[in-house]
Design a protein around this motif. Structure first.
Motif, PDB file in Angstrom:
ATOM      1  N   UNK A 130      22.226  89.218  40.477  1.00  0.00           N
ATOM      2  CA  UNK A 130      21.982  87.920  40.169  1.00  0.00           C
ATOM      3  C   UNK A 130      20.820  87.814  39.017  1.00  0.00           C
ATOM      4  N   UNK A 131      20.213  88.915  38.586  1.00  0.00           N
ATOM      5  CA  UNK A 131      18.890  88.599  37.836  1.00  0.00           C
ATOM      6  C   UNK A 131      19.209  88.217  36.602  1.00  0.00           C
ATOM      7  N   UNK A 132      20.303  88.324  35.787  1.00  0.00           N
ATOM      8  CA  UNK A 132      20.465  87.672  34.579  1.00  0.00           C
ATOM      9  C   UNK A 132      20.582  86.206  34.663  1.00  0.00           C
ATOM     10  N   UNK A 133      21.142  85.882  35.732  1.00  0.00           N
ATOM     11  CA  UNK A 133      21.362  84.312  35.942  1.00  0.00           C
ATOM     12  C   UNK A 133      20.142  83.423  36.339  1.00  0.00           C
ATOM     13  N   UNK A 134      19.006  84.342  36.535  1.00  0.00           N
ATOM     14  CA  UNK A 134      17.904  83.556  36.954  1.00  0.00           C
ATOM     15  C   UNK A 134      16.972  83.469  35.696  1.00  0.00           C
ATOM     16  N   UNK A 135      17.429  84.014  34.618  1.00  0.00           N
ATOM     17  CA  UNK A 135      16.778  83.995  33.396  1.00  0.00           C
ATOM     18  C   UNK A 135      16.094  82.559  33.069  1.00  0.00           C
ATOM     19  N   UNK A 136      15.006  82.763  32.613  1.00  0.00           N
ATOM     20  CA  UNK A 136      14.133  81.290  32.146  1.00  0.00           C
ATOM     21  C   UNK A 136      14.953  81.005  30.715  1.00  0.00           C
ATOM     22  N   UNK A 137      15.435  81.585  29.907  1.00  0.00           N
ATOM     23  CA  UNK A 137      16.243  81.095  28.981  1.00  0.00           C
ATOM     24  C   UNK A 137      17.231  79.883  29.286  1.00  0.00           C
ATOM     25  N   UNK A 138      16.867  78.546  28.799  1.00  0.00           N
ATOM     26  CA  UNK A 138      17.743  77.623  29.612  1.00  0.00           C
ATOM     27  C   UNK A 138      19.175  77.632  29.014  1.00  0.00           C
ATOM     28  N   UNK A 139      19.481  78.397  28.099  1.00  0.00           N
ATOM     29  CA  UNK A 139      20.901  78.612  27.857  1.00  0.00           C
ATOM     30  C   UNK A 139      21.626  79.536  28.852  1.00  0.00           C
ATOM     31  N   UNK A 140      20.976  80.461  29.401  1.00  0.00           N
ATOM     32  CA  UNK A 140      21.471  81.691  30.282  1.00  0.00           C
ATOM     33  C   UNK A 140      21.226  81.066  31.636  1.00  0.00           C
ATOM     34  N   UNK A 141      20.208  80.418  31.811  1.00  0.00           N
ATOM     35  CA  UNK A 141      20.001  80.057  33.250  1.00  0.00           C
ATOM     36  C   UNK A 141      20.992  79.473  34.004  1.00  0.00           C
ATOM     37  N   UNK A 142      21.523  79.914  35.223  1.00  0.00           N
ATOM     38  CA  UNK A 142      22.595  79.218  35.971  1.00  0.00           C
ATOM     39  C   UNK A 142      22.206  79.366  37.375  1.00  0.00           C
ATOM     40  N   UNK A 143      21.257  79.989  37.746  1.00  0.00           N
ATOM     41  CA  UNK A 143      20.603  80.317  39.065  1.00  0.00           C
ATOM     42  C   UNK A 143      19.395  79.726  39.523  1.00  0.00           C
ATOM     43  N   UNK A 144      19.374  78.610  40.282  1.00  0.00           N
ATOM     44  CA  UNK A 144      17.984  77.895  40.612  1.00  0.00           C
ATOM     45  C   UNK A 144      17.850  78.210  42.272  1.00  0.00           C
ATOM     46  N   UNK A 145      16.851  79.370  42.489  1.00  0.00           N
ATOM     47  CA  UNK A 145      16.405  79.544  43.753  1.00  0.00           C
ATOM     48  C   UNK A 145      15.409  78.674  44.315  1.00  0.00           C
ATOM     49  N   UNK A 146      15.428  77.870  45.469  1.00  0.00           N
ATOM     50  CA  UNK A 146      14.366  76.969  45.739  1.00  0.00           C
ATOM     51  C   UNK A 146      13.826  77.564  47.173  1.00  0.00           C
ATOM     52  N   UNK A 147      12.430  78.045  47.199  1.00  0.00           N
ATOM     53  CA  UNK A 147      11.965  78.590  48.153  1.00  0.00           C
ATOM     54  C   UNK A 147      11.714  77.293  49.219  1.00  0.00           C
ATOM     55  N   UNK A 148      12.425  77.310  50.422  1.00  0.00           N
ATOM     56  CA  UNK A 148      12.187  76.272  51.276  1.00  0.00           C
ATOM     57  C   UNK A 148      11.993  77.111  52.833  1.00  0.00           C
ATOM     58  N   UNK A 149      11.450  78.369  52.407  1.00  0.00           N
ATOM     59  CA  UNK A 149      11.019  79.114  53.688  1.00  0.00           C
ATOM     60  C   UNK A 149       9.504  79.320  53.999  1.00  0.00           C
ATOM     61  N   UNK A 150       9.125  79.445  52.791  1.00  0.00           N
ATOM     62  CA  UNK A 150       7.682  79.845  52.947  1.00  0.00           C
ATOM     63  C   UNK A 150       6.688  78.880  53.454  1.00  0.00           C
ATOM     64  N   UNK A 151       7.115  77.496  53.255  1.00  0.00           N
ATOM     65  CA  UNK A 151       6.367  76.458  53.518  1.00  0.00           C
ATOM     66  C   UNK A 151       6.313  76.318  54.954  1.00  0.00           C
ATOM     67  N   UNK A 152       7.199  76.717  55.692  1.00  0.00           N
ATOM     68  CA  UNK A 152       7.257  76.501  57.271  1.00  0.00           C
ATOM     69  C   UNK A 152       6.692  77.792  57.974  1.00  0.00           C
ATOM     70  N   UNK A 153       6.034  78.946  57.012  1.00  0.00           N
ATOM     71  CA  UNK A 153       5.336  79.898  57.660  1.00  0.00           C
ATOM     72  C   UNK A 153       3.993  79.913  57.083  1.00  0.00           C
ATOM     73  N   UNK A 154       3.193  81.143  57.449  1.00  0.00           N
ATOM     74  CA  UNK A 154       1.831  81.263  57.050  1.00  0.00           C
ATOM     75  C   UNK A 154       1.750  82.036  55.605  1.00  0.00           C
TER      76      UNK A 154
END
Ligand SMILES: Nc1ncnc2c1ncn2[C@@H]1O[C@H](COP(=O)(O)OP(=O)(O)OP(=O)(O)O)[C@@H](O)[C@H]1O
Ligand SMILES: [Mg+2]
Length: 258
Positions: A81-105
């Motif tokens: 999945x790494x190429x799709x997480x690119x910060x280049x807006x033309x290539x970026x396709x995958x947005x991972x949202x961390x909704x895990x750590x906020x409920x942990x320490x």
């Protein structure tokens, strides 16, 4: 009524797509229910990988495990999945949202995700992140771009919020939000057996689309089945559909229907 061509989004699980008129209907949310370890996350990973291969946008809300595990999990199936997480807006396709750590320490920075829900049990904040990201992505995606959304799983939210009416309202807002975007489809997973019947039923009622993963012990052997409980506007089988987790991910052989 049969859906018009192009209105369906293939799940990427070929055997399943053949059984549901080609895929999931756009502007819908599907509840994917199953006991822990049934294969819900792998189902979602298949769905996500199919999207990335097709140049779709993917919004992935990770609640059940640290977000960095996603890449490792998907690498097991050789899905990089790494190429799709690119910060280049033309290539970026995958947005991972961390909704895990906020409920942990564990501090959010540990996982290095730029997108996160600070406090996942704050449902207004959660909705604002969901809504903001969906608005943002749909504003620059081309009009025919598909947006796939995964919430894996909603169980921590349901478990951390004792007020049922707030949970119900939250889920309803999410489902309606997805329904407003022409080319969006969402999968919300939930752990069977973790919640009261009324919560499970509410999730089914709100989404109107339910897939259930069922394990049965037959003659000492564990057998796994997918059951299509309800899929709006779709002709589907009511039979138990055997599935397996293999090197290719979540696999269904439609010929093996019982
Ligand atoms: N390459 C593989 N081949 C066969 N089975 C696998 C493979 N990788 C994972 N599994 C099996 O897949 C199951 C876990 O799948 P998954 O993580 O999707 O479950 P889940 O329903 O999301 O569970 P939970 O969220 O509770 O951990 C386990 O039973 C594991 O043994
Ligand atoms: Mg899982």
């Amino acid at each position: 009524m049969e859906a018009k061509a192009g209105e369906r989004i293939p799940t990427g699980i070929e055997g399943l797509d053949m059984l549901i008129e080609g895929g999931l209907l756009k502007r819908t949310t599907v509840a994917l229910l199953g006991q822990p370890g049934a294969g819900k996350s792998i189902f979602c990973e298949n769905f996500v990988w199919e999207g990335l291969k097709r140049n779709d946008y993917v919004l992935y809300f990770v609640l059940d495990f640290p977000p960095w595990e996603l890449a490792r999990r998907m690498n097991r199936f050789k899905w990089d999945i790494s190429p799709y997480k690119s910060e280049d807006p033309l290539r970026k396709r995958l947005y991972v949202v961390d909704a895990f750590s906020g409920s942990t320490d564990v501090p959010q920075q540990t996982f290095k995700e730029q997108l996160f829900v600070k406090n996942p049990s704050n449902l207004d904040e959660f909705f604002a992140v969901f809504d903001g990201l969906l608005q943002n992505v749909s504003s620059y995606a081309s009009y025919d771009s598909v947006i796939r959304i995964v919430l894996d799983s909603v169980s921590p939210i349901l478990s951390m919020t004792p007020d049922f009416s707030r949970v119900y309202r939250f889920l309803r807002r999410l489902v309606v939000r997805v329904n407003l975007v022409d080319n969006a489809v969402a999968i919300f997973t939930a752990h069977l057996g973790m919640h009261g019947k009324h919560i499970e039923t509410s999730l089914k009622q709100l989404t109107g689309n339910t897939l259930e993963l069922i394990r049965r012990i037959d003659e000492g052997e564990t057998r796994k089945f997918l059951r299509i409980e309800h899929l709006r506007e779709t002709y589907h089988t009511n039979k138990m559909i055997p599935y397996a987790i293999a090197d290719e991910g979540f696999v269904i052989n439609p010929q093996a229907l019982i």
